[in-house]
Design a protein around this motif. Structure first.
Motif, PDB file in Angstrom:
ATOM      1  N   ALA A 102      -0.163  -2.938  -7.872  1.00 45.92           N
ATOM      2  CA  ALA A 102      -1.556  -3.053  -7.417  1.00 45.92           C
ATOM      3  C   ALA A 102      -2.059  -4.478  -7.608  1.00 45.92           C
ATOM      4  O   ALA A 102      -2.708  -5.036  -6.726  1.00 45.92           O
ATOM      5  CB  ALA A 102      -2.430  -2.062  -8.168  1.00 45.92           C
ATOM      6  N   VAL A 103      -1.725  -5.087  -8.753  1.00 51.04           N
ATOM      7  CA  VAL A 103      -2.188  -6.454  -9.000  1.00 51.04           C
ATOM      8  C   VAL A 103      -1.522  -7.414  -8.013  1.00 51.04           C
ATOM      9  O   VAL A 103      -2.171  -8.316  -7.474  1.00 51.04           O
ATOM     10  CB  VAL A 103      -1.915  -6.863 -10.471  1.00 51.04           C
ATOM     11  CG1 VAL A 103      -2.137  -8.358 -10.667  1.00 51.04           C
ATOM     12  CG2 VAL A 103      -2.822  -6.074 -11.397  1.00 51.04           C
ATOM     13  N   LEU A 154      -0.564  -6.728  -4.994  1.00 49.48           N
ATOM     14  CA  LEU A 154      -1.233  -6.522  -3.706  1.00 49.48           C
ATOM     15  C   LEU A 154      -2.584  -7.221  -3.671  1.00 49.48           C
ATOM     16  O   LEU A 154      -2.919  -7.939  -2.735  1.00 49.48           O
ATOM     17  CB  LEU A 154      -1.415  -5.018  -3.451  1.00 49.48           C
ATOM     18  CG  LEU A 154      -2.257  -4.646  -2.247  1.00 49.48           C
ATOM     19  CD1 LEU A 154      -1.580  -5.082  -0.971  1.00 49.48           C
ATOM     20  CD2 LEU A 154      -2.527  -3.151  -2.205  1.00 49.48           C
ATOM     21  N   ARG A 180       2.660   7.659  -6.443  1.00 45.59           N
ATOM     22  CA  ARG A 180       1.853   8.737  -7.018  1.00 45.59           C
ATOM     23  C   ARG A 180       1.996  10.043  -6.242  1.00 45.59           C
ATOM     24  O   ARG A 180       1.214  10.959  -6.438  1.00 45.59           O
ATOM     25  CB  ARG A 180       0.395   8.322  -7.101  1.00 45.59           C
ATOM     26  CG  ARG A 180      -0.216   7.986  -5.769  1.00 45.59           C
ATOM     27  CD  ARG A 180      -1.660   7.574  -5.945  1.00 45.59           C
ATOM     28  NE  ARG A 180      -2.220   7.196  -4.662  1.00 45.59           N
ATOM     29  CZ  ARG A 180      -3.340   6.532  -4.519  1.00 45.59           C
ATOM     30  NH1 ARG A 180      -4.008   6.170  -5.558  1.00 45.59           N
ATOM     31  NH2 ARG A 180      -3.800   6.234  -3.327  1.00 45.59           N
ATOM     32  N   ILE A 181       2.972  10.131  -5.363  1.00 44.53           N
ATOM     33  CA  ILE A 181       3.107  11.342  -4.551  1.00 44.53           C
ATOM     34  C   ILE A 181       3.241  12.573  -5.459  1.00 44.53           C
ATOM     35  O   ILE A 181       4.002  12.580  -6.418  1.00 44.53           O
ATOM     36  CB  ILE A 181       4.289  11.253  -3.578  1.00 44.53           C
ATOM     37  CG1 ILE A 181       4.342  12.496  -2.704  1.00 44.53           C
ATOM     38  CG2 ILE A 181       5.614  11.047  -4.312  1.00 44.53           C
ATOM     39  CD1 ILE A 181       5.229  12.349  -1.496  1.00 44.53           C
ATOM     40  N   LEU A 193       4.425   5.109 -15.712  1.00 42.38           N
ATOM     41  CA  LEU A 193       4.012   5.081 -14.301  1.00 42.38           C
ATOM     42  C   LEU A 193       2.816   4.157 -14.095  1.00 42.38           C
ATOM     43  O   LEU A 193       2.735   3.420 -13.108  1.00 42.38           O
ATOM     44  CB  LEU A 193       3.667   6.506 -13.839  1.00 42.38           C
ATOM     45  CG  LEU A 193       3.271   6.690 -12.379  1.00 42.38           C
ATOM     46  CD1 LEU A 193       4.407   6.330 -11.457  1.00 42.38           C
ATOM     47  CD2 LEU A 193       2.833   8.129 -12.128  1.00 42.38           C
ATOM     48  N   LEU A 223       0.838  -1.208   0.000  1.00 42.00           N
ATOM     49  CA  LEU A 223       0.000   0.000   0.000  1.00 42.00           C
ATOM     50  C   LEU A 223       0.867   1.250   0.000  1.00 42.00           C
ATOM     51  O   LEU A 223       0.586   2.223  -0.696  1.00 42.00           O
ATOM     52  CB  LEU A 223      -0.926   0.018   1.220  1.00 42.00           C
ATOM     53  CG  LEU A 223      -2.204  -0.811   1.138  1.00 42.00           C
ATOM     54  CD1 LEU A 223      -2.889  -0.836   2.490  1.00 42.00           C
ATOM     55  CD2 LEU A 223      -3.146  -0.242   0.087  1.00 42.00           C
ATOM     56  N   SER A 278       2.552   0.964 -11.617  1.00 43.92           N
ATOM     57  CA  SER A 278       1.538   0.962 -10.561  1.00 43.92           C
ATOM     58  C   SER A 278       0.626  -0.246 -10.684  1.00 43.92           C
ATOM     59  O   SER A 278       0.228  -0.835  -9.678  1.00 43.92           O
ATOM     60  CB  SER A 278       0.687   2.220 -10.628  1.00 43.92           C
ATOM     61  OG  SER A 278       1.496   3.340 -10.506  1.00 43.92           O
ATOM     62  N   ILE A 279       0.275  -0.616 -11.926  1.00 43.23           N
ATOM     63  CA  ILE A 279      -0.620  -1.762 -12.108  1.00 43.23           C
ATOM     64  C   ILE A 279       0.074  -3.032 -11.617  1.00 43.23           C
ATOM     65  O   ILE A 279      -0.544  -3.865 -10.953  1.00 43.23           O
ATOM     66  CB  ILE A 279      -1.070  -1.884 -13.586  1.00 43.23           C
ATOM     67  CG1 ILE A 279      -2.039  -0.747 -13.908  1.00 43.23           C
ATOM     68  CG2 ILE A 279      -1.729  -3.235 -13.833  1.00 43.23           C
ATOM     69  CD1 ILE A 279      -2.535  -0.724 -15.329  1.00 43.23           C
ATOM     70  N   ILE A 281       2.505   1.744  -3.499  1.00 42.79           N
ATOM     71  CA  ILE A 281       1.538   2.253  -4.471  1.00 42.79           C
ATOM     72  C   ILE A 281       1.267   3.738  -4.219  1.00 42.79           C
ATOM     73  O   ILE A 281       1.188   4.541  -5.138  1.00 42.79           O
ATOM     74  CB  ILE A 281       0.234   1.437  -4.399  1.00 42.79           C
ATOM     75  CG1 ILE A 281       0.494   0.038  -4.951  1.00 42.79           C
ATOM     76  CG2 ILE A 281      -0.891   2.102  -5.148  1.00 42.79           C
ATOM     77  CD1 ILE A 281      -0.549  -0.981  -4.588  1.00 42.79           C
ATOM     78  N   ASP A 282       1.154   4.078  -2.939  1.00 43.22           N
ATOM     79  CA  ASP A 282       0.899   5.457  -2.560  1.00 43.22           C
ATOM     80  C   ASP A 282       2.091   6.358  -2.883  1.00 43.22           C
ATOM     81  O   ASP A 282       1.932   7.466  -3.392  1.00 43.22           O
ATOM     82  CB  ASP A 282       0.629   5.484  -1.059  1.00 43.22           C
ATOM     83  CG  ASP A 282      -0.390   6.521  -0.704  1.00 43.22           C
ATOM     84  OD1 ASP A 282      -1.144   6.919  -1.605  1.00 43.22           O
ATOM     85  OD2 ASP A 282      -0.416   6.933   0.457  1.00 43.22           O
TER      86      ASP A 282
END
Lengths: 277, 299
Positions: free
Chosen positions: B279-280, B282, B227-228, B271, B220, B275-276, B223-224
């Motif tokens: 995310a996937v 996770l 994108r900061i 990006l 988490l 991220s994908i 991922i966060d």
């Protein structure tokens, strides 16, 4: 040292560290709250704090600042509209996912979660050009729609457990009575998952309330929301720290009130994708 | 499958959400990819567009600034997140006991997580100002010369990292504390009675049991952190120079500073792919639908 004494001294040490952590963590929040009650000139001149400096001047300036007031109004409207839209649409989708068997059900549920985690930066340039093309840039509707890009998936994921928890017997009884699936959803499910709807709505509103990047790029003078307006109080030659802190305090108050009131749901609320702008 | 009714069609219930997802997620993603294949200037009239194929991507990997932003982004993740995990875990272990005011401490310590990111960025900017910022007042009080923190490349980079650690370690704490509370107390007591030292209990019992929670927190946070944007944007605007121009800030600058939408979209696609992947990972590892459904409405 006896065991009881040892326990006691450990607890004392823990309390000491806890207080230390709290001071560090709350200090920046505290000075934001405090400086909202000091005047810009007092802050900029670097005067030591004195009780006599306390005044509501900065708040008065913020409340008289028509652009700021408009931005706060926009934030409320966009927050409410996007909450309404995403809770409405999201509740239906969560119902569809949790109470039906269909192919691709898991894949659909998971893609909603992945969608929630995509960085805004990788969507905003495309959204900017699309919105400019169809005339949605700098409109309340446009920024509301943009906010639903994270709120709809968010609400769906928050609500699935609430819908799943509803007992089958309600559904079966209603079906026997000849209810349609939609009537069932409206009259049976929505009241039963009402607590979930409230939690999802609160978090959706905060998500929208805190959002910065979409608002920065997709709005201008007309639909600007408060986080962007606050950020414009600092920069270049304008260093109105007092007003910035006063306006920030106004923005923070509802968030902190909700956070402290919703302790029980915080973990699920943030794991489903964070309360991040 | 628990609770799934079965009959009827779910389609009418799913359509509104799918329409929105298509309009504001799927279409922009596809559009980003298309734009990334063009030399596309950002101008009101539309400007001259040329199809360049992978040209933007090739240009990007040859650009020093691109690698700089990637390096800063990765450095940010590799420095901030381990420290946040360490702090979060230590605090969870420390505060996982009853003491006077414990509940209040555990609630108040979470407030920074809900501090608006924009406000956090500006508050830190304020605290680091020369003359009237809190940190410099402290330096002056102990007799050292003051420092223009955000005017110095390394200090500014350190500052955005410290800001993130300050704001987000309580988030890690919150997840890990819940994970720790989920370990049955008899397991912990059994280990204690067996005479295992604290470190042995930590590495042999607690950490293995908490592994899924730690992994969730880690993913988490990654991922966060990928994108900061807003905190750094209001704190330093990416400066001084390019010293704090993280990946998202450089993507933003490409589009709205250099007016090169094609280049910016290529970065956006890059990006997005990263991220994908996270995310996937996770979602696959730790967020199964079954587990979520089992929670029911009780939590």
């Amino acid at each position: 040292m006896t065991l009881a004494n040892r326990r006691k001294s450990i607890t004392a040490a823990v309390m000491f560290f806890a207080v230390l952590l709290l001071i560090v963590e709350l200090y920046p929040i505290f000075i934001t709250l405090l400086n909202g009650f000091r005047r810009d000139i007092v802050i900029l001149s670097g005067q030591k704090f004195a009780l006599s400096q306390l005044t509501t001047d900065s708040y008065m300036l913020v409340f008289k600042n028509t652009q700021m007031m408009k931005a706060m109004g926009n934030s409320i409207v966009v927050g409410l509209l996007s909450t309404l839209l995403s809770v409405g649409v999201g509740a239906m989708a969560a119902y569809g996912i949790s109470r039906f068997k269909f192919r691709g059900r898991n894949a659909l549920a998971y893609s909603f979660l992945v969608f929630r985690m995509l960085p805004q930066m990788s969507l905003v340039v495309a959204l900017y050009m699309m919105f400019r093309f169809v005339g949605l840039r700098d409109t309340i509707f446009g920024i509301t729609l943009a906010h639903s890009s994270f709120n709809v998936p968010y609400v769906i994921w928050m609500l699935i457990p609430f819908f799943t928890a509803v007992d089958k017997s309600y559904e079966e009884a209603a079906m026997v009575d000849g209810c349609s699936r939609f009537t069932l959803f409206r009259l049976v499910f929505l009241p039963l998952v009402a607590p979930g709807l409230v939690v999802a709505a609160v978090f959706a509103f905060i998500n929208s309330w805190n959002e910065f990047l979409y608002a920065l790029i997709l709005t201008g003078t007309k639909a600007m929301t408060a986080p962007v307006a606050i950020s414009s109080l600092i920069g270049g030659d304008t260093l109105t720290w007092g007003q910035m802190c006063a306006a920030s305090t106004v923005m923070l108050t509802p968030v902190f009130v909700f956070t402290l009131a919703m302790q029980r749901f915080l973990i699920r609320g943030v794991s489903a994708g964070g309360v991040k702008g | 499958m628990k609770g799934a009714g079965g009959q009827g069609s779910p389609v009418p219930f799913l359509v509104p959400a799918l329409l929105i997802v298509f309009a504001v997620l799927i279409f922009p993603i596809v559009f980003s990819f298309v734009v990334s294949l063009f030399d596309w200037p950002l101008s009101a009239g539309g400007g001259e567009r040329h199809f360049v194929g992978a040209g933007n991507y090739v240009d990007l990997v040859q650009e020093k600034e691109f690698w700089n932003s990637l390096k800063l982004q990765l450095g940010f993740i590799f420095i901030a997140i381990p420290l946040e995990l360490l702090l979060g875990l230590s605090a969870a272990l420390l505060l996982n006991r009853e003491f006077v005011g414990g509940k209040v401490v555990r609630a108040l310590i979470l407030l920074p997580v809900f501090f608006l990111p924009v406000v956090s960025g500006m508050t830190w900017r304020f605290m680091l100002q020369p003359r009237y910022g809190a940190l410099n007042n402290f330096l002056l009080a102990i007799g050292t010369p003051e420092i223009t923190w955000l005017g110095h490349p390394s200090f500014a980079y350190a500052a955005i990292i410290v800001q993130d650690i300050w704001r987000m370690w309580p988030f890690v704490f919150m997840l890990l504390y819940a994970g720790l509370a989920g370990i049955p107390t008899d397991v912990l007591e059994a280990a204690e009675i067996d005479g295992a030292t604290f470190w042995k209990r930590l590495f042999r019992v607690i950490l293995p049991l908490m592994y899924p929670t730690i992994l969730t927190a880690l993913l988490l946070r990654i991922i966060d952190a990928l994108r900061i944007f807003s905190e750094v944007y209001v704190m330093t605007e990416g400066g001084p120079g390019m010293a704090t121009t993280l990946f998202s800030l450089y993507t933003h600058r490409q589009a709205f500073g250099y007016m090169k939408v094609g280049m910016s979209s290529a970065m956006a696609v890059f990006l997005l792919v990263i991220s994908i992947v996270f995310a996937v990972t996770l979602v696959r590892k730790n967020m199964s639908l079954e587990k979520l459904e089992d929670q029911g409405g009780n939590r």
